[in-house]
Design an enzyme around this catalytic site. Structure first.
Site, PDB file in Angstrom:
ATOM      1  N   GLU A 187       0.849  -1.199   0.000  1.00  0.00           N
ATOM      2  CA  GLU A 187       0.000   0.000   0.000  1.00  0.00           C
ATOM      3  C   GLU A 187       0.882   1.245   0.000  1.00  0.00           C
ATOM      4  O   GLU A 187       1.813   1.374   0.800  1.00  0.00           O
ATOM      5  CB  GLU A 187      -0.940   0.015   1.213  1.00  0.00           C
ATOM      6  CG  GLU A 187      -1.801   1.287   1.227  1.00  0.00           C
ATOM      7  CD  GLU A 187      -3.140   1.145   1.930  1.00  0.00           C
ATOM      8  OE1 GLU A 187      -3.411   0.089   2.509  1.00  0.00           O
ATOM      9  OE2 GLU A 187      -3.918   2.125   1.874  1.00  0.00           O
ATOM     10  N   TYR A 227       0.668  11.125   8.117  1.00  0.00           N
ATOM     11  CA  TYR A 227       1.529  12.176   7.557  1.00  0.00           C
ATOM     12  C   TYR A 227       2.820  12.322   8.370  1.00  0.00           C
ATOM     13  O   TYR A 227       3.461  11.315   8.638  1.00  0.00           O
ATOM     14  CB  TYR A 227       0.728  13.486   7.401  1.00  0.00           C
ATOM     15  CG  TYR A 227      -0.411  13.276   6.417  1.00  0.00           C
ATOM     16  CD1 TYR A 227      -0.229  13.500   5.060  1.00  0.00           C
ATOM     17  CD2 TYR A 227      -1.646  12.749   6.835  1.00  0.00           C
ATOM     18  CE1 TYR A 227      -1.245  13.258   4.137  1.00  0.00           C
ATOM     19  CE2 TYR A 227      -2.667  12.502   5.925  1.00  0.00           C
ATOM     20  CZ  TYR A 227      -2.459  12.754   4.580  1.00  0.00           C
ATOM     21  OH  TYR A 227      -3.449  12.491   3.684  1.00  0.00           O
ATOM     22  N   SER A 268      -4.579   0.949   7.844  1.00  0.00           N
ATOM     23  CA  SER A 268      -4.945  -0.006   6.779  1.00  0.00           C
ATOM     24  C   SER A 268      -3.947  -1.171   6.722  1.00  0.00           C
ATOM     25  O   SER A 268      -4.328  -2.288   6.375  1.00  0.00           O
ATOM     26  CB  SER A 268      -5.031   0.702   5.428  1.00  0.00           C
ATOM     27  OG  SER A 268      -3.831   1.394   5.162  1.00  0.00           O
ATOM     28  N   ASP A 278       5.620   5.269   2.592  1.00  0.00           N
ATOM     29  CA  ASP A 278       5.186   6.634   2.905  1.00  0.00           C
ATOM     30  C   ASP A 278       6.388   7.565   2.754  1.00  0.00           C
ATOM     31  O   ASP A 278       7.521   7.143   2.950  1.00  0.00           O
ATOM     32  CB  ASP A 278       4.655   6.710   4.344  1.00  0.00           C
ATOM     33  CG  ASP A 278       3.644   7.842   4.510  1.00  0.00           C
ATOM     34  OD1 ASP A 278       2.438   7.557   4.613  1.00  0.00           O
ATOM     35  OD2 ASP A 278       4.076   9.029   4.533  1.00  0.00           O
ATOM     36  N   ASP A 334       9.170   8.020  -1.940  1.00  0.00           N
ATOM     37  CA  ASP A 334       8.211   8.898  -2.606  1.00  0.00           C
ATOM     38  C   ASP A 334       7.602   8.171  -3.806  1.00  0.00           C
ATOM     39  O   ASP A 334       8.333   7.676  -4.671  1.00  0.00           O
ATOM     40  CB  ASP A 334       8.979  10.149  -3.070  1.00  0.00           C
ATOM     41  CG  ASP A 334       8.074  11.227  -3.628  1.00  0.00           C
ATOM     42  OD1 ASP A 334       6.909  10.917  -3.942  1.00  0.00           O
ATOM     43  OD2 ASP A 334       8.544  12.373  -3.745  1.00  0.00           O
ATOM     44  N   GLN A 335       6.295   8.132  -3.876  1.00  0.00           N
ATOM     45  CA  GLN A 335       5.653   7.437  -4.994  1.00  0.00           C
ATOM     46  C   GLN A 335       5.834   8.167  -6.322  1.00  0.00           C
ATOM     47  O   GLN A 335       5.521   7.609  -7.387  1.00  0.00           O
ATOM     48  CB  GLN A 335       4.167   7.180  -4.730  1.00  0.00           C
ATOM     49  CG  GLN A 335       3.254   8.379  -4.920  1.00  0.00           C
ATOM     50  CD  GLN A 335       1.795   7.993  -4.815  1.00  0.00           C
ATOM     51  OE1 GLN A 335       1.194   8.129  -3.754  1.00  0.00           O
ATOM     52  NE2 GLN A 335       1.196   7.529  -5.898  1.00  0.00           N
ATOM     53  N   ASP A 375      -2.931   4.672  -2.046  1.00  0.00           N
ATOM     54  CA  ASP A 375      -3.641   5.608  -1.167  1.00  0.00           C
ATOM     55  C   ASP A 375      -2.619   6.612  -0.641  1.00  0.00           C
ATOM     56  O   ASP A 375      -2.559   6.910   0.534  1.00  0.00           O
ATOM     57  CB  ASP A 375      -4.301   4.829  -0.004  1.00  0.00           C
ATOM     58  CG  ASP A 375      -5.180   5.734   0.863  1.00  0.00           C
ATOM     59  OD1 ASP A 375      -5.577   6.812   0.397  1.00  0.00           O
ATOM     60  OD2 ASP A 375      -5.456   5.357   2.018  1.00  0.00           O
ATOM     61  N   HIS A 424      -2.253  11.067  -4.005  1.00  0.00           N
ATOM     62  CA  HIS A 424      -3.453  11.324  -4.825  1.00  0.00           C
ATOM     63  C   HIS A 424      -3.251  12.474  -5.809  1.00  0.00           C
ATOM     64  O   HIS A 424      -4.214  12.991  -6.382  1.00  0.00           O
ATOM     65  CB  HIS A 424      -4.700  11.565  -3.955  1.00  0.00           C
ATOM     66  CG  HIS A 424      -4.953  10.445  -2.998  1.00  0.00           C
ATOM     67  ND1 HIS A 424      -5.101   9.154  -3.416  1.00  0.00           N
ATOM     68  CD2 HIS A 424      -5.055  10.414  -1.657  1.00  0.00           C
ATOM     69  CE1 HIS A 424      -5.288   8.371  -2.363  1.00  0.00           C
ATOM     70  NE2 HIS A 424      -5.258   9.110  -1.291  1.00  0.00           N
TER      71      HIS A 424
HETATM   72  C1  LIG Z   1      -4.676   9.095   3.324  1.00  0.00           C
HETATM   73  S1  LIG Z   1      -3.162   8.752   4.104  1.00  0.00           S
HETATM   74  C2  LIG Z   1      -3.085   6.990   3.986  1.00  0.00           C
HETATM   75  C3  LIG Z   1      -4.076   6.308   4.860  1.00  0.00           C
HETATM   76  C4  LIG Z   1      -3.894   4.821   5.004  1.00  0.00           C
HETATM   77  N1  LIG Z   1      -3.656   4.177   3.735  1.00  0.00           N
HETATM   78  C5  LIG Z   1      -5.110   4.213   5.643  1.00  0.00           C
HETATM   79  O1  LIG Z   1      -6.061   3.819   4.924  1.00  0.00           O
HETATM   80  O2  LIG Z   1      -5.126   4.099   6.877  1.00  0.00           O
HETATM   81  C6  LIG Z   1      -2.003   9.274   2.893  1.00  0.00           C
HETATM   82  C7  LIG Z   1      -0.546   9.054   3.279  1.00  0.00           C
HETATM   83  O3  LIG Z   1       0.213   9.192   2.077  1.00  0.00           O
HETATM   84  C8  LIG Z   1       1.454   9.773   2.378  1.00  0.00           C
HETATM   85  N2  LIG Z   1       2.009  10.415   1.167  1.00  0.00           N
HETATM   86  C9  LIG Z   1       1.752  11.643   0.672  1.00  0.00           C
HETATM   87  N3  LIG Z   1       2.458  11.870  -0.452  1.00  0.00           N
HETATM   88  C10 LIG Z   1       3.178  10.746  -0.682  1.00  0.00           C
HETATM   89  C11 LIG Z   1       4.108  10.359  -1.680  1.00  0.00           C
HETATM   90  N4  LIG Z   1       4.422  11.186  -2.673  1.00  0.00           N
HETATM   91  N5  LIG Z   1       4.668   9.129  -1.598  1.00  0.00           N
HETATM   92  C12 LIG Z   1       4.360   8.295  -0.578  1.00  0.00           C
HETATM   93  N6  LIG Z   1       3.475   8.616   0.402  1.00  0.00           N
HETATM   94  C13 LIG Z   1       2.897   9.815   0.353  1.00  0.00           C
HETATM   95  C14 LIG Z   1       1.140  10.755   3.483  1.00  0.00           C
HETATM   96  O4  LIG Z   1       2.297  11.038   4.246  1.00  0.00           O
HETATM   97  C15 LIG Z   1       0.046  10.037   4.267  1.00  0.00           C
HETATM   98  O5  LIG Z   1       0.580   9.404   5.393  1.00  0.00           O
END
Ligand SMILES: C[S@@+](CC[C@H](N)C(=O)[O-])C[C@H]1O[C@@H](n2cnc3c(N)ncnc32)[C@H](O)[C@@H]1O
Length: 419
Positions: free
Chosen positions: A212, A218, A227, A244, A262-263, A285, A288
């Protein structure tokens, strides 16, 4: 989250995710046990010997504890002892069950209950496929039950042991409930869990790898992981990886591994997938942000196994300019939904006319299905090369005369009687 500790052979108490070696070594050891758990007995015994019987016993007791939700129902602390027979010896482990459960090797001082089981049966029941789960039930001894003065405290152990042994059997698990229990937003802020339940049900009993993107919480290193814990619980034989941009090492536990990255970085994602793959399920997730969604798909979809799934959540951002989305450029392939709409035309890549109108890419040849729900896309990985319909089938609409005269439209003639 329940904090479980196990005791190292040198006598130190350790977090269960830190038994010997690196966390990735532990994952590999558990993975080998999961794969062997529905194989022949000698193979399973050999895997246990090579990992170390004591370590395996600790892993299995930790797993039972993590499936038991002990912190939800315990008022008074008590000890439950496990006596696990293997290779002619009995390995003893105990759980100091309480609001903060602790796992230790060796006998408990005053156990409320003892659970006796063959280690191989325990491994099969915890990590084997359903059909291989042990048929031999554990033998339970309730300490103090024979003494009328101690019977009530002894009976207080009943629900604790029942919860612990629940992990030996297949349980009906509701994903919405798991999402709320572990603190994911997949039910409540969104309503993804029913879709997940339907698409993931056939995979639930498999020894699979789930990745995931986006662990949650954050910048707070102590927050998130909801999750990941939900998937660990749902996929009883799964290894769950989370990515993350922030450090989420604190979220690691048995069968859960976190990686910081970083994605938006395809080289990072490719290297990760090569290390942990092939992957059965990817769930995006993360940020976005439309370009990141597209980058991650390009890097990770090739590493999903045939029969696996690639999921993208929160597709509402495809319409939000702040995420490089747009409600005007609905088919723009730089937005997440515009990109996915293009993929849909790739599902039919063999039908384009003239055939050269679309040069099939790898995604076209390996996207086997697509399911869309509110803000959610679930994509099936597979072979998409069935071939087109026969060439004699006209590629244009025929006139009524052409249809009447067509050979395939003619009434079948009765065969002549040879007499
Ligand atoms: C909505 S939360 C995820 C919630 C989790 N999947 C859940 O369902 O419990 C989004 C997460 O994505 C991370 N995030 C934001 N930009 C990102 C990136 N470019 N690469 C990886 N992770 C990232 C944030 O730090 C945050 O912790």
């Amino acid at each position: 989250m329940t904090a479980l500790t196990g005791e190292h052979e040198n006598g130190r108490h350790m977090n269960s995710s830190q038994h010997h070696g690196s966390h990735e070594d532990n994952l590999r050891r558990i993975h080998a046990l999961i794969l062997a758990a529905d194989g022949p007995e000698e193979q399973l015994a050999a895997v246990i010997r090579s990992a170390g019987a004591e370590l395996t016993a600790a892993d299995l007791v930790d797993e039972l504890a993590s499936r038991a939700d002990l912190s939800e129902q315990l008022a008074a602390p008590m000890a439950v002892q496990f006596e696990l027979a293997f290779d002619g010896v009995v390995l003893q482990h105990h759980l100091l069950a309480g609001p903060k459960a602790e796992h230790r090797t060796g006998p408990a001082d005053a156990p409320s209950a003892s659970v006796e089981l063959d280690l191989l049966d325990l491994a099969r029941a915890v990590f084997g496929a359903r059909h291989t789960a042990g048929h031999r039930t554990p033998r339970i001894k309730w300490h103090g039950i024979e003494d009328p003065a101690r019977v009530l405290p002894a009976m207080a152990a009943f629900p604790v042991v029942q919860q612990l042994l629940r992990g030996l059997a297949e349980q009906p698990l509701d994903l919405a409930e798991l999402s709320l229990r572990y603190g994911s937003d997949k039910w409540g802020l969104h309503y993804y869990t029913d879709h997940y339940a339907r698409h993931f049900a056939p995979l639930r009993d498999r020894p699979l790898t789930v990745l995931e993107l986006g662990i949650g919480g954050y910048a707070d290193p102590a927050a998130g992981g909801g999750s990941l814990r939900m998937w660990k619980r749902f996929f009883r034989r799964g290894l769950v990886y989370g990515v993350d941009v922030y450090d989420k090492t604190a979220m690691r536990e048995q069968r859960i591994h976190t990686v910081q990255g970083d994605q938006a970085d395809p080289a990072f994602l490719t290297a990760l997938a090569e290390r942990i793959g092939p992957i059965d399920i990817v769930i995006d997730d993360g940020s976005h942000y439309c370009p990141d969604v597209i980058t991650a798909f390009g890097a990770l979809f090739p590493h999903v196994v045939p029969g696996g799934l690639y999921v993208i959540e929160d597709l509402q951002t495809s319409y939000w300019p702040g995420f490089d989305g747009s409600s005007q450029r609905l088919s723009d392939p730089t937005t997440s939904m515009g990109f996915l709409k293009q993929l849909l035309d790739g599902l039919n890549h063999e039908e384009h006319e003239p055939p050269a109108a679309r040069r099939a890419g790898e995604a076209d040849r390996t996207l086997a299905g697509a399911h869309f729900y509110h803000n959610l896309a679930i994509l099936d990985k597979g072979r998409n090369e069935e071939g087109t319909v026969p060439v004699w089938i006209p590629r244009r609409r025929l006139s009524a005369e052409e249809i009447a005269g067509a050979q395939w439209a003619a009434e079948p003639q009765p065969e002549a009687d040879p007499d």
